[in-house]
Design a protein around this motif. Sequence first.
Motif: not given
Length: 405
Positions: A38-59
């Motif tokens: 379960e803890g490893r999946q929580r890390v993967e969830s946080a990794r996905g959020q870190a990947r999503q956070a800097p994404l931009t430019f969707n006109p």
Amino acid sequence: MKRLLAILACAVPLAAQEPLTLDAAVRTALDTHPLLAEGRQRVESARGQARQAPLTFNPKLILQAENYRSWGTRPIQTSRETDDFAYLQQTFETAGKRGKRAELASRGLRAAELELEVLRRNVARDVSLAYWAALGAQKMHELLLESVRNFQKIVEYHEIRVREGAMAENDLLRVRLELGRIELAANNAALDAARARIELFRAMGRAEFPEVRFAEPLQAGADEPLQWNEQEALERRPEALLARQRVEQARANLVLQQANARPNVDALFGYKRSMGEHTLIAGLQYDLPVLNRNQGNIQSAAAEIKAAEANLAATEAIIRAEVQAAAAEYQTRRRQIRELVGRLVEGAGETSKVAQAAYRLGGADLLRLLDAERLRIEVELVNYRAWMEYRQSQEVLAYALGVKP
């Protein structure tokens, strides 16, 4: 004799049992424990959020038509009487929001990784303590089984002496009562050993509880004493690292919330057809922060910083206390093993030998023999328990210092 066979039947032959070392038990728990999955999946969830956070430019693509009507006597001429728009709209974040959002997500990922490390350490510590408890319980059970076998021989010897008329039957009754007492203690020890073994596999996250042969020696020779340093523990323990990371995460959140108070700019550019004329359009949209300047989120983020700093201070105090308590227990257990328990075992063994020799020569009565044997068994049990607690104190101190795993 039947009671002895019943006790021995409960013991699985060692040759049929799988050997289990402490390292193997810990490694199995770290690889397969459901809580760690379960803890490893929580890390993967946080990794996905870190990947999503800097994404931009969707006109945004906006298609718009105006001045259409479905009434009147004359059909509408769409090529000349309608206004048609096709344009793109893009939001441009101000005050470095994207970078600050990415920084906060990165802090969150690191915190999730440290939470997993804390969980791994807790699982490994519980398995280590349970391993030595199970091994100690098994050794005490084996000692009592051996005592049962020895007393069974004594009973048989007294039965022969009574049949020959060389001994009073009252002495035989006393020996049988002592045998019954030890058999009862052996049965209780068997239950304790079974509970300890089940607790070990539960700590490992296993759903099966097989019989095993513990491969580690409970009693060891000379070993180097563990050294401890509170400051090094504060630098190594993942609990302290996590508390510091929470402070940094709260500070990053405050910076982001302050940036969120700055309005973004929406720019648009595209095509317009009006009254048959083809033109271009461009524009800017800008929120006016009249009442909503993100005050509530900024206040909340500032409070979270103070809470995280208080948690860091509490965590460091707890770690210091754990190191001091673990060091004190380790020193006491080590001194007991090195200075007291060995002499007790040696003295009790010698007393038992003297009482047995004197009894065979007729120089001591049966009660003294039974008392000496009872004392020997009790001291041996104390010896095993002392070694078990010493082994556990080693583990507790090592984990308190952040040395393991």
